[in-house]
Design a protein around this motif. Structure first.
Motif, mmCIF file in Angstrom:
data_model
loop_
_atom_site.group_PDB
_atom_site.id
_atom_site.type_symbol
_atom_site.label_atom_id
_atom_site.label_comp_id
_atom_site.label_asym_id
_atom_site.label_seq_id
_atom_site.Cartn_x
_atom_site.Cartn_y
_atom_site.Cartn_z
ATOM 1 N N ASP A 93 0.837 -1.208 0.000
ATOM 2 C CA ASP A 93 0.000 0.000 0.000
ATOM 3 C C ASP A 93 0.863 1.247 0.000
ATOM 4 O O ASP A 93 0.545 2.246 -0.637
ATOM 5 C CB ASP A 93 -0.929 -0.004 1.215
ATOM 6 C CG ASP A 93 -1.718 -1.291 1.338
ATOM 7 O OD1 ASP A 93 -2.834 -1.358 0.812
ATOM 8 O OD2 ASP A 93 -1.196 -2.230 1.967
ATOM 9 N N GLY A 94 1.948 1.218 0.779
ATOM 10 C CA GLY A 94 2.912 2.314 0.764
ATOM 11 C C GLY A 94 2.588 3.481 1.661
ATOM 12 O O GLY A 94 3.428 4.358 1.875
ATOM 13 N N THR A 95 1.397 3.521 2.217
ATOM 14 C CA THR A 95 1.017 4.635 3.084
ATOM 15 C C THR A 95 -0.140 4.211 3.970
ATOM 16 O O THR A 95 -0.863 3.249 3.669
ATOM 17 C CB THR A 95 0.605 5.864 2.251
ATOM 18 O OG1 THR A 95 0.370 6.987 3.108
ATOM 19 C CG2 THR A 95 -0.646 5.585 1.443
ATOM 20 N N GLY A 96 -0.317 4.904 5.083
ATOM 21 C CA GLY A 96 -1.452 4.652 5.955
ATOM 22 C C GLY A 96 -1.205 3.551 6.962
ATOM 23 O O GLY A 96 -0.113 2.990 7.070
ATOM 24 N N THR A 97 -2.244 3.232 7.727
ATOM 25 C CA THR A 97 -2.147 2.244 8.798
ATOM 26 C C THR A 97 -3.033 1.023 8.543
ATOM 27 O O THR A 97 -3.368 0.289 9.473
ATOM 28 C CB THR A 97 -2.531 2.878 10.143
ATOM 29 O OG1 THR A 97 -3.871 3.409 10.054
ATOM 30 C CG2 THR A 97 -1.570 3.984 10.524
ATOM 31 N N ALA A 99 -3.356 -2.503 6.187
ATOM 32 C CA ALA A 99 -2.807 -3.463 5.234
ATOM 33 C C ALA A 99 -3.989 -4.091 4.511
ATOM 34 O O ALA A 99 -4.739 -4.881 5.096
ATOM 35 C CB ALA A 99 -1.980 -4.521 5.951
ATOM 36 N N GLN A 100 -4.170 -3.728 3.263
ATOM 37 C CA GLN A 100 -5.335 -4.161 2.510
ATOM 38 C C GLN A 100 -5.233 -5.638 2.144
ATOM 39 O O GLN A 100 -4.185 -6.122 1.722
ATOM 40 C CB GLN A 100 -5.477 -3.329 1.232
ATOM 41 C CG GLN A 100 -5.663 -1.841 1.447
ATOM 42 C CD GLN A 100 -7.046 -1.486 1.961
ATOM 43 O OE1 GLN A 100 -7.987 -2.279 1.819
ATOM 44 N NE2 GLN A 100 -7.187 -0.310 2.540
ATOM 45 N N ASP A 101 -6.350 -6.351 2.319
ATOM 46 C CA ASP A 101 -6.473 -7.721 1.824
ATOM 47 C C ASP A 101 -6.902 -7.641 0.360
ATOM 48 O O ASP A 101 -7.931 -7.050 0.035
ATOM 49 C CB ASP A 101 -7.512 -8.470 2.656
ATOM 50 C CG ASP A 101 -7.823 -9.849 2.115
ATOM 51 O OD1 ASP A 101 -7.050 -10.368 1.279
ATOM 52 O OD2 ASP A 101 -8.853 -10.421 2.527
ATOM 53 N N ILE A 107 -10.386 -8.924 4.461
ATOM 54 C CA ILE A 107 -9.981 -9.004 5.864
ATOM 55 C C ILE A 107 -8.746 -8.127 6.033
ATOM 56 O O ILE A 107 -7.609 -8.611 6.059
ATOM 57 C CB ILE A 107 -9.679 -10.455 6.283
ATOM 58 C CG1 ILE A 107 -10.751 -11.415 5.782
ATOM 59 C CG2 ILE A 107 -9.562 -10.562 7.799
ATOM 60 C CD1 ILE A 107 -10.399 -12.869 5.954
ATOM 61 N N ASP A 108 -8.945 -6.845 6.127
ATOM 62 C CA ASP A 108 -7.819 -5.909 6.212
ATOM 63 C C ASP A 108 -7.153 -5.988 7.585
ATOM 64 O O ASP A 108 -7.788 -6.348 8.588
ATOM 65 C CB ASP A 108 -8.288 -4.475 5.959
ATOM 66 C CG ASP A 108 -8.844 -4.293 4.555
ATOM 67 O OD1 ASP A 108 -8.513 -5.110 3.674
ATOM 68 O OD2 ASP A 108 -9.602 -3.329 4.348
ATOM 69 N N GLY A 109 -5.856 -5.665 7.622
ATOM 70 C CA GLY A 109 -5.121 -5.642 8.876
ATOM 71 C C GLY A 109 -4.824 -4.222 9.321
ATOM 72 O O GLY A 109 -4.767 -3.301 8.498
ATOM 73 N N ASP A 134 7.889 -4.577 18.872
ATOM 74 C CA ASP A 134 6.447 -4.516 19.060
ATOM 75 C C ASP A 134 5.679 -4.091 17.813
ATOM 76 O O ASP A 134 4.469 -3.915 17.869
ATOM 77 C CB ASP A 134 6.109 -3.564 20.211
ATOM 78 C CG ASP A 134 6.723 -2.174 20.023
ATOM 79 O OD1 ASP A 134 7.346 -1.927 18.971
ATOM 80 O OD2 ASP A 134 6.576 -1.347 20.930
ATOM 81 N N ASP A 135 6.353 -3.929 16.683
ATOM 82 C CA ASP A 135 5.643 -3.592 15.447
ATOM 83 C C ASP A 135 4.805 -4.793 15.010
ATOM 84 O O ASP A 135 5.285 -5.933 15.005
ATOM 85 C CB ASP A 135 6.632 -3.235 14.338
ATOM 86 C CG ASP A 135 7.364 -1.928 14.605
ATOM 87 O OD1 ASP A 135 7.029 -1.255 15.594
ATOM 88 O OD2 ASP A 135 8.276 -1.590 13.819
ATOM 89 N N VAL A 136 3.558 -4.537 14.616
ATOM 90 C CA VAL A 136 2.663 -5.659 14.325
ATOM 91 C C VAL A 136 1.561 -5.219 13.365
ATOM 92 O O VAL A 136 1.168 -4.052 13.331
ATOM 93 C CB VAL A 136 2.043 -6.200 15.639
ATOM 94 C CG1 VAL A 136 1.133 -5.153 16.287
ATOM 95 C CG2 VAL A 136 1.301 -7.511 15.418
ATOM 96 N N VAL A 137 1.072 -6.168 12.576
ATOM 97 C CA VAL A 137 -0.161 -6.007 11.809
ATOM 98 C C VAL A 137 -1.186 -6.953 12.422
ATOM 99 O O VAL A 137 -0.947 -8.166 12.513
ATOM 100 C CB VAL A 137 0.037 -6.331 10.317
ATOM 101 C CG1 VAL A 137 -1.303 -6.298 9.585
ATOM 102 C CG2 VAL A 137 1.012 -5.355 9.681
#
Length: 265
Positions: A93-97, A99-101, A107-109, A134-137
Motif C-alpha cells: 500500500d505504501g502509506t497509511g495504517t 494493510a489491505q487484503d 480481511i484488512d489488517g 512490538d511492530d505488528v499487523v
C-alpha cells in the motif's frame, strides 16, 4: 483475465519473474518473454500461475533487451487447479495504517508501528519493516482464517521475510495466532537463523525447528503447510525446498478465537 495481467511466473524457489506479453494474449498462440537473471547450465523448472480475478496487472510495459540462446524447452507439466487465496496481504500500500487484503474476503489488517519501505528495500513493490520488538499487523479473527473453522481441513501460509537478526529477545515473530500457533526465527549463529513453526492441535501440538536454513540480511520465501489427515503434521518449505516437518502432531486444530498477528513479539 482478458488482459493477461493475472499471469505469474516463478523459479523453483518461488522467486517472481518479470514477463512481457509479446503477442496473442488469450489465444492458442500467446507468446510471452520471461526475464531470468541467470540460466543454470543444467535443467531448471519454471512455474506458471493464472486465474486469480483479483490480481493486479503483473506484466512489464516493455520487452527485455537480451534474448537467451542455445537453450532447450523441456516438457510441460499438467495443469493443477486450486481455489484462490482466502486472504492476501501484499504490504505494498505504501502509506497509511491499513494493510489491505487483496482478495474478496476483505480481511484488512491494522498496522501498528511497522513502517513503509520504498521499492529498493523490498522484494517487489513496497513492503513493511518491523522493528522486532512490538511492530505488528493485527488481523481480526473471522471464520475465514479461523483454524478450526474455515481453515480446519488444511491451509498453506506463504511469506517473504528479510531477517536482520533473530529479533528482540532472540525471537523474531513472523506470525502468531494464539500462543502455540506461530512461525518465527530464532537462534542466530554467524549469518544464519533457525526457523521454528508450531500449530495448536486438540491432542498434541505439531512443532518443528529447522537449524540454520536461512541467511540473515537477504530475502527468503517460507511456506507452512498443514492438512487435517492421518498424520496431523505441518511441513515447512524454504525457498522452494522442503526443509522440515513435525512428527509430534495429533488431532484436529484446537478451538481458535485468536486474531492473526503478523510481526509482534
Amino acid at each position: 483475465q482478458s488482459g493477461c495481467g493475472d499471469m505469474r511466473f516463478t523459479k523453483q524457489n518461488g522467486e517472481l519473474l518479470h514477463y512481457y506479453i509479446l503477442s496473442g494474449c488469450n489465444s492458442a498462440t500467446t507468446t510471452i518473454h520471461a526475464l531470468f537473471d541467470t540460466l543454470p547450465a543444467d535443467s531448471s523448472t519454471l512455474y506458471f500461475y493464472y486465474g486469480n480475478p483479483q490480481a493486479q496487472d503483473g506484466f512489464s510495459g516493455a520487452d527485455f533487451s537480451t534474448e537467451a540462446v542455445s537453450y532447450t524447452i523441456g516438457s510441460t507439466g499438467s495443469e493443477e487447479k486450486a481455489p484462490s487465496p482466502v486472504a492476501y496481504w501484499k504490504f505494498d500500500d505504501g502509506t497509511g495504517t491499513t494493510a489491505q487484503d487483496s482478495t474478496s474476503s476483505n480481511i484488512d489488517g491494522t498496522i501498528t508501528g511497522a513502517t513503509w519501505q520504498t521499492e529498493d528495500m523490498c522484494e517487489e513493490g513496497k513492503c513493511l519493516r518491523f522493528d522486532g520488538v512490538d511492530d505488528v499487523v493485527t488481523v481480526t479473527n473471522t471464520n475465514t482464517i479461523d483454524l478450526d473453522g474455515g481453515l480446519a481441513a488444511g491451509f498453506s501460509i506463504s511469506t517473504w521475510i528479510f531477517a536482520n537478526s533473530d529479533g528482540e529477545g532472540d525471537t523474531g515473530q513472523i506470525y502468531q495466532k494464539g500462543t502455540t500457533t506461530y512461525l518465527r526465527v530464532d537462534t542466530e549463529s554467524g549469518n544464519t537463523v533457525d526457523v521454528e513453526a508450531s500449530l495448536d492441535l486438540a491432542t498434541a501440538d505439531a512443532t518443528v525447528n529447522i537449524a540454520a536454513p536461512i541467511q540473515i540480511s537477504t530475502w527468503n520465501h517460507i511456506v507452512v503447510v498443514y492438512t487435517d489427515d492421518a498424520d496431523d503434521e505441518i511441513s515447512v518449505y524454504i525457498n522452494g525446498q522442503l526443509r522440515g516437518a513435525s512428527t509430534n502432531g495429533s488431532g484436529a486444530p484446537a478451538t481458535d478465537t485468536n486474531n492473526l498477528l503478523i510481526g509482534g513479539t
